[in-house]
Design a protein around this motif. Structure first.
Motif, PDB file in Angstrom:
ATOM      1  N   THR A  21       0.876  -1.213  -0.088  1.00 19.02           N
ATOM      2  CA  THR A  21       0.044  -0.066   0.074  1.00 19.02           C
ATOM      3  C   THR A  21       0.970   1.287   0.017  1.00 19.02           C
ATOM      4  O   THR A  21       2.183   1.083  -0.090  1.00 19.02           O
ATOM      5  N   THR A  22       0.056   2.381   0.232  1.00 18.75           N
ATOM      6  CA  THR A  22       0.928   3.585   0.152  1.00 18.75           C
ATOM      7  C   THR A  22       1.261   4.244   1.586  1.00 18.75           C
ATOM      8  O   THR A  22      -0.170   4.107   2.311  1.00 18.75           O
ATOM      9  N   VAL A  23       2.381   4.373   1.932  1.00 16.14           N
ATOM     10  CA  VAL A  23       2.298   4.719   3.488  1.00 16.14           C
ATOM     11  C   VAL A  23       2.845   6.258   3.661  1.00 16.14           C
ATOM     12  O   VAL A  23       3.629   6.755   2.905  1.00 16.14           O
ATOM     13  N   THR A  24       2.084   7.063   4.364  1.00 21.23           N
ATOM     14  CA  THR A  24       2.355   8.405   4.327  1.00 21.23           C
ATOM     15  C   THR A  24       2.605   8.827   5.748  1.00 21.23           C
ATOM     16  O   THR A  24       2.093   8.529   6.566  1.00 21.23           O
ATOM     17  N   PHE A  25       4.026   9.630   5.958  1.00 27.82           N
ATOM     18  CA  PHE A  25       4.214  10.096   7.048  1.00 27.82           C
ATOM     19  C   PHE A  25       4.134  11.741   7.111  1.00 27.82           C
ATOM     20  O   PHE A  25       4.441  12.461   5.984  1.00 27.82           O
ATOM     21  N   GLN A  26       3.519  12.356   8.292  1.00 26.39           N
ATOM     22  CA  GLN A  26       3.369  13.640   8.455  1.00 26.39           C
ATOM     23  C   GLN A  26       3.880  13.780   9.727  1.00 26.39           C
ATOM     24  O   GLN A  26       3.437  13.200  10.900  1.00 26.39           O
ATOM     25  N   VAL A  27       4.985  14.870   9.770  1.00 27.56           N
ATOM     26  CA  VAL A  27       5.757  15.046  10.791  1.00 27.56           C
ATOM     27  C   VAL A  27       5.556  16.558  11.356  1.00 27.56           C
ATOM     28  O   VAL A  27       6.107  17.456  10.461  1.00 27.56           O
ATOM     29  N   VAL A  28       5.103  16.997  12.371  1.00 25.71           N
ATOM     30  CA  VAL A  28       5.307  18.477  13.096  1.00 25.71           C
ATOM     31  C   VAL A  28       6.293  18.609  13.859  1.00 25.71           C
ATOM     32  O   VAL A  28       6.185  17.671  14.943  1.00 25.71           O
TER      33      VAL A  28
END
Length: 314
Positions: A21-28
């Motif tokens: 699948t597609t794995v998306t990381f968002q980091v703040v």
């Protein structure tokens, strides 16, 4: 839950193809973007390690190496032992509805191709015991060894992705906030880019690019099992959620979403609850103290008492 600071927060989003699948990381966070990107790479490495160990679609995976040695006591990695132990515990709780030994049945239904590459799997042992179940797995806690007492093909698709998300989350724990989305299985921590709790959309199973509702949470995993997510290449009416007790794919639901503090728990319990069906699944999640949302085949919405739906969408 607003976050105030004198310093601007960096916000980095990166996506990768992994675990089918597609794995998306968002980091703040307050660190430089380059440092955040290095942390994302460490998180990606952690997830990749789980895939290499637990994948049914990789002939050289530790999982398939184990399956090729029935009757032998085999030393395995801590990750594989942990996933197998959790799988067997959940199998016991559900009286075998959730069972990690269904790999051969899934292959016979047409799920013998890697979801991204389409490569056919030839990793299975030469023969299966049709009566094999989780009860035929012996776990040796003292030296992290496993014995498969009958020939079987293990499938850890209902749990390994959740563990991979949790291990990736450990690599990002130093940041003010992050979200990991692996094909709709999500873990969120801390704050979003606006300084709020994260708003998570729940897919409409009849139109997966649309949402059926949203929840606002933090430090929480939200995972969904659905009959719309994986279809057999041989028969579009056959999905991947197989009930070994009925010897058929599960019916009654289109999707089941579960919230839990760990993704490995939310992932596995969403699968188990889906397999149990609308009423038994609802009782199961309620008794376990988890928040859950079921969408039936007639698009009815069933909620456990703890499910904090923020809003329903038309």
């Amino acid at each position: 839950m607003k976050h105030s600071s004198h310093y601007a927060l960096s916000h980095v989003t990166e996506s990768f193809l992994l675990m089918g699948t597609t794995v998306t990381f968002q980091v703040v966070g307050h660190k430089p973007i380059h440092d955040i990107q290095k942390s994302i790479q460490r998180a990606l490495t952690a997830m990749t390690a789980v895939e290499q160990i637990c994948s049914r679609f990789d002939e050289s995976s530790a999982l398939n190496q184990l399956c090729q040695q029935p009757g032998k006591k085999v030393a395995v990695s801590p990750i594989l032992f942990h996933v197998l132990r959790m799988s067997c515990e959940l199998a016991s709780i559900t009286n075998g509805v959730f069972d990690p030994t269904v790999g051969s049945q899934l292959e016979q239904l047409g799920f013998n191709q890697h979801y991204l590459t389409g490569q056919i799997v030839h990793a299975h042992p030469q023969s299966y015991d049709e009566g094999a179940s989780y009860r035929d797995i012996t776990l040796f806690e003292d030296d992290l060894s496993v014995c498969l007492n009958k020939p079987m093909q293990l499938d850890l698709g209902g749990i390994a992705k959740g563990l991979a998300i949790d291990l990736a989350a450990k690599e990002l724990a130093e940041y003010e906030g992050f979200a990991i989305n692996a094909g709709g299985d999500i873990y969120v921590f801390g704050i979003d880019p606006q300084g709020d709790a994260w708003t998570i959309g729940i897919e409409n199973p009849l139109s997966p690019h649309a949402l059926i509702g949203t929840v606002q949470v933090t430090n929480m995993a939200i995972c969904t099992s659905g009959s719309y997510k994986r279809k057999s290449p041989r028969n579009p009416l056959v999905h991947h959620l197989y009930n070994p007790l009925t010897a058929q794919v599960a019916t009654g639901l289109l999707s089941c979403t579960v919230m839990a503090p760990l993704a490995v728990v939310a992932d596995s319990h969403a699968t188990a609850a889906f397999l149990l069906g609308p009423q038994d699944g609802l009782t199961f999640l309620t008794d376990m103290g988890f928040a859950g949302l079921f969408i039936t085949e007639h698009m009815e919405r069933l909620l456990t008492p703890l499910m904090p739906i923020k809003e329903y969408l038309p």
